[in-house]
Design a protein around this motif. Structure first.
Motif, PDB file in Angstrom:
ATOM      1  N   PRO A  93      39.750  -0.154  -8.731  1.00 49.10           N
ATOM      2  CA  PRO A  93      40.726   0.715  -9.509  1.00 49.10           C
ATOM      3  C   PRO A  93      39.911   1.646 -10.258  1.00 49.10           C
ATOM      4  CG  PRO A  93      40.992  -1.624 -10.174  1.00 49.10           C
ATOM      5  CD  PRO A  93      40.097  -1.614  -9.071  1.00 49.10           C
ATOM      6  N   ASN A  94      38.712   1.147 -10.757  1.00 50.07           N
ATOM      7  CA  ASN A  94      37.890   2.139 -11.615  1.00 50.07           C
ATOM      8  C   ASN A  94      36.384   1.239 -11.567  1.00 50.07           C
ATOM      9  OD1 ASN A  94      37.792  -0.094 -13.649  1.00 50.07           O
ATOM     10  ND2 ASN A  94      39.913   0.587 -14.060  1.00 50.07           N
ATOM     11  N   ARG A  95      35.573   2.294 -12.290  1.00 48.03           N
ATOM     12  CA  ARG A  95      34.084   1.888 -12.145  1.00 48.03           C
ATOM     13  C   ARG A  95      33.780   0.564 -13.225  1.00 48.03           C
ATOM     14  NH1 ARG A  95      33.430   6.844 -15.286  1.00 48.03           N
ATOM     15  NH2 ARG A  95      32.600   6.240 -17.358  1.00 48.03           N
ATOM     16  N   ILE A  96      34.857   0.230 -14.148  1.00 47.36           N
ATOM     17  CA  ILE A  96      34.423  -0.800 -14.941  1.00 47.36           C
ATOM     18  C   ILE A  96      35.087  -2.219 -14.606  1.00 47.36           C
ATOM     19  CG2 ILE A  96      34.256   0.349 -17.188  1.00 47.36           C
ATOM     20  CD1 ILE A  96      36.984   0.512 -17.585  1.00 47.36           C
ATOM     21  N   GLN A 155      38.974   5.833  -5.869  1.00 46.35           N
ATOM     22  CA  GLN A 155      39.383   5.818  -7.183  1.00 46.35           C
ATOM     23  C   GLN A 155      38.096   6.001  -7.990  1.00 46.35           C
ATOM     24  OE1 GLN A 155      42.555   6.259  -7.888  1.00 46.35           O
ATOM     25  NE2 GLN A 155      42.731   5.917  -5.585  1.00 46.35           N
ATOM     26  N   GLU A 158      30.840   9.184 -10.818  1.00 43.34           N
ATOM     27  CA  GLU A 158      31.329   8.014 -10.021  1.00 43.34           C
ATOM     28  C   GLU A 158      30.721   8.074  -8.331  1.00 43.34           C
ATOM     29  OE1 GLU A 158      34.353   6.527 -13.201  1.00 43.34           O
ATOM     30  OE2 GLU A 158      35.119   7.193 -11.191  1.00 43.34           O
TER      31      GLU A 158
END
Ligand SMILES: Cc1cc2nc3c(=O)[nH]c(=O)nc-3n(C[C@H](O)[C@H](O)[C@H](O)COP(=O)(O)OP(=O)(O)OC[C@H]3O[C@@H](n4cnc5c(N)ncnc54)[C@H](O)[C@@H]3O)c2cc1C
Lengths: 245, 434
Positions: free
Chosen positions: B21-24, B59, B76
């Motif tokens: 869902p995201n880079r974290i 994403q 990203e």
């Protein structure tokens, strides 16, 4: 420079819309629940040219804070040119047929929270005497069908509410736009089989920005859904109720 | 949704997907092996993971920072070259290195350490990468650069997605004053001519590439040498972005008989004649210059349901003056394996940095073949043997069939590389060649 308030700012479609405004050097106020995601999105929009990006992270289903948050936004920014309501969930349609919690979750996230926010937003907009309120609704609200009628009825409610609000606000100079989206290829629909009719978020976003610009009342995006819905709406109920759709 | 490779061969089963869902967010622990997936523009099985899970990076599509004065972009890994161009060109910047399609992600470009028409002066994409974050399946996040975790840096550049997931990367764009290219096209009718032209052009031209006809040649190869530079402001000072909205798409697979050896011959003849005048100069937009195939979105479906294979190799040619290459050409001719598109280019002397990077000084040829099955694989195996005999290499991003022994010989740093593989990562290619 325009000021745009994006509610449900972490949704894929909202992000694409925000990118277009950022590239045009506008100011954006993002409201979503996930503060880490809002940070990622704000960075992105700044790189893309957004003039000023601020964000609010708070659960949109927490109705109790709506009034104070809206007051706070207008106190800080004094005017807002465009408000886009983009939050919503597809939920689990089967579960929502039998489970009260899921049903309420769907209604709150797709209808009640919107109406609550708009109760306060519309007052601010009327006071300033201009602006556009754009609501992302769905073609699912045009006719109830067995596959997702709880979601669909929330969207149908949304449509009736926006039409009424447009009618009431017209003399005040505030415009209200209802965006009826067909299915779009986003994380929200990741479990759905993609057909040729699935829209792409970037092109749907272009359609949204252009509809806001042109002060449209209701638009279907992708456009083809206007014609699909004409056909679907023309099926007599005696036939429709026998269909598996 | 299905995730085939660009060549639709091999066809693999049971690929699960997980959209990060995201880079974290960390990589979830799963029972099957994992493989990052960009836009699937790799031809064979390097972007496939049979009975495993693909980690989809769609994403991870946010910019992080851009320095207008140095051209350093941090973004990203799921951002596409298409999107970077739309962002960079109006600001007067271009990708430092680009493959022949803009529908690749930053992560995919690093993992294959891709090269372009400017290899002789710019090297690979990896040469322009300053740093990136590598997310390992145990949750560890390594910031990698030529100084920090440099071993993981050089293992991940060209590392075929096996060392972990690149979440973001920082690299330097190239300053341009025009988005147009001043190009020259020159006909040649022998390999010797091609080599002379290459040598002459590499000093004065940033971009060189050739299209060759290896079907119709009576005794030697013939083709068109294309070279170019970004326009100087006096020639064109326009910064115009390409338009991706007006795609022509190939929605269905073409029937197989369309691509028989007759049509391939005709195509090559036509292409060669199109350019009858011996030498032609003109100014073209970067889009047709760098990305001639992108205007037809799914051209890979033209080859029908059996798919197609690309074969790209590099061989040092200075020692044998191209003898090995001639041998490959004549092998292909004898076997009647027509290739629609054959692209010839010289790689310059800038050494690749990645442990498994493909480019090295020499001459590289890329060929597309409809999937004829066994007869084709046999011919390509023979080509592999020739490439092995002269210390060349075959490009894994385009491979679907090379043997273990060949892979080990093409990539002598394999053992060193293996230490950096993420224990939970694997790919169909990896299980085939290892
Ligand atoms: C028309 C066409 C022309 C081409 N021309 C050239 C050319 O001129 N030069 C050249 O070098 N190549 C060329 N290629 C090949 C292409 O550039 C590479 O295959 C490229 O790596 C594809 O990128 P992708 O984003 O589609 O990655 P994918 O094909 O999806 O994946 C490629 C590899 O990258 C890994 N990967 C992807 N994302 C990440 C990530 N975030 N972290 C870690 N690993 C990751 C995958 O695991 C896989 O091993 C061409 C391809 C096509 C279709």
């Amino acid at each position: 420079m325009k000021k745009i308030l994006v509610i449900g700012a972490t949704s894929a479609i909202a992000q694409e819309v925000a990118k277009l405004y950022a590239a045009n050097s506008e100011e954006l106020i993002l409201w979503g629940r996930n503060s880490e995601m809002l940070h990622i999105i704000s960075q992105d929009l700044l790189v893309r040219g957004g003039k000023k990006i601020s964000s609010i992270s708070h659960d949109l289903n927490d109705l109790a804070i709506h009034e104070s948050k809206i007051n706070e936004i207008w106190n800080t920014h004094s005017k807002i040119d465009i408000v886009l309501l983009a939050h919503g969930v597809l939920g689990n349609p089967r579960k929502a047929e039998v489970n009260q919690a899921e049903m309420l979750h769907l209604l709150n996230s797709n209808f009640v929270s919107h109406v609550s926010l708009l109760t306060f937003i519309s007052q601010k907009m009327v006071q300033q005497g201009f602006g556009t309120i754009a609501v992302i609704s769905s073609v699912a609200g045009d006719r109830g069908k067995q596959s997702n009628y709880v979601y669909g009825s929330a969207k149908a409610g949304m449509t009736a509410y926006t039409d009424g609000l447009r009618n009431r606000l017209f003399p005040t100079g505030v415009h209200v736009l209802n965006l009826k989206l067909g299915p779009v290829d986003t994380p929200m629909t990741k479990d759905h089989k993609k057909t040729a009719l699935f829209g792409k978020a970037p092109s749907v976003a272009k359609g949204i920005v252009s509809a806001i610009e042109k002060k449209k009342n209701t638009v279907y995006l992708p456009m083809i859904w206007r014609y699909i819905m004409i056909i679907i709406n023309s099926i007599p109920e005696a036939v429709f109720k026998r269909l598996k759709i | 949704m299905e995730y085939p490779s660009w060549g639709f061969y091999p066809v693999v089963k049971n690929q699960d997907t997980y959209i990060l869902p995201n880079r974290i967010t960390s990589i979830p622990s799963l029972t099957t092996s994992l493989l990052p997936r960009g836009l699937g523009r790799s031809y064979g099985d390097s972007c496939l993971n049979e009975n495993g899970t693909l980690i989809i990076t769609s994403q991870l599509n946010h910019f992080i920072s851009f320095d207008e004065s140095s051209g350093v972009l941090c973004c990203e890994s799921g951002i596409t070259f298409d999107e970077i161009l739309k962002f960079a060109i109006p600001r007067g910047w271009f990708l430092p290195v680009t493959p022949g399609t803009k529908f690749v992600t930053v992560g995919g470009a690093i993992a294959n350490d891709v090269h372009g028409k400017n290899h002789h002066c710019a090297g690979n994409f990896g040469h322009h990468v300053l740093s990136f974050e590598l997310l390992r399946s145990n949750g560890e996040r390594l910031r990698c650069s030529r100084i920090d975790n440099s071993d993981f840096f050089f293992a991940t550049i060209g590392g075929l997605g096996l060392t972990g997931l690149i979440t973001w990367a920082e690299f330097k764009l190239t300053k341009i004053q025009s988005s147009f290219i001043s190009q020259e096209q020159i006909q040649f009718d022998s390999l010797a001519d091609f080599l002379t032209l290459s040598e002459q052009s590499e000093k004065d031209f940033e971009f060189t590439v050739s299209w060759v006809d290896c079907v119709n040649t009576a005794k030697d190869v013939r083709g068109i040498f294309i070279r170019g530079n970004y326009c100087k402001p006096s020639e064109s000072a326009v910064l115009k972005v390409h338009n991706t909205d007006t795609f022509k798409t190939v929605p269905l697979f073409f029937p197989e008989w369309i691509l028989n050896s007759f049509s391939i011959r005709a195509f090559n003849e036509l292409y060669y004649r199109k350019n009858l005048s011996h030498h032609k100069s003109n100014i073209v937009h970067y889009e047709p210059f760098f990305y001639p195939l992108d205007s037809i979105y799914h051209w890979n479906k033209i080859y029908g349901k059996r798919g197609f294979l690309q074969y790209q190799f590099v061989i040092p040619y200075k020692n044998d003056q191209g003898a090995a290459l001639s041998e490959i050409f004549s092998l292909l001719q004898r076997s009647q394996m027509g290739s629609f598109l054959a692209v010839l280019k010289t790689f310059g002397s800038i050494p690749s940095e990645g442990m498994l990077s493909f480019p090295k000084e020499g001459i590289t040829l890329a060929l597309d073949f409809p999937n004829h099955g066994e007869s084709l694989y046999e011919v390509l195996e023979q080509c592999d043997q020739i490439v092995r005999s002269v210390n060349g290499a075959v490009y894994p991003a385009k491979d679907a069939r090379m043997r273990k022994e060949s892979f080990a010989e093409f990539y002598p740093r394999l053992n060193e590389f293996e230490k950096y593989i993420d224990p939970n990562f694997s790919s169909s290619l990896w299980r085939r060649v290892k």
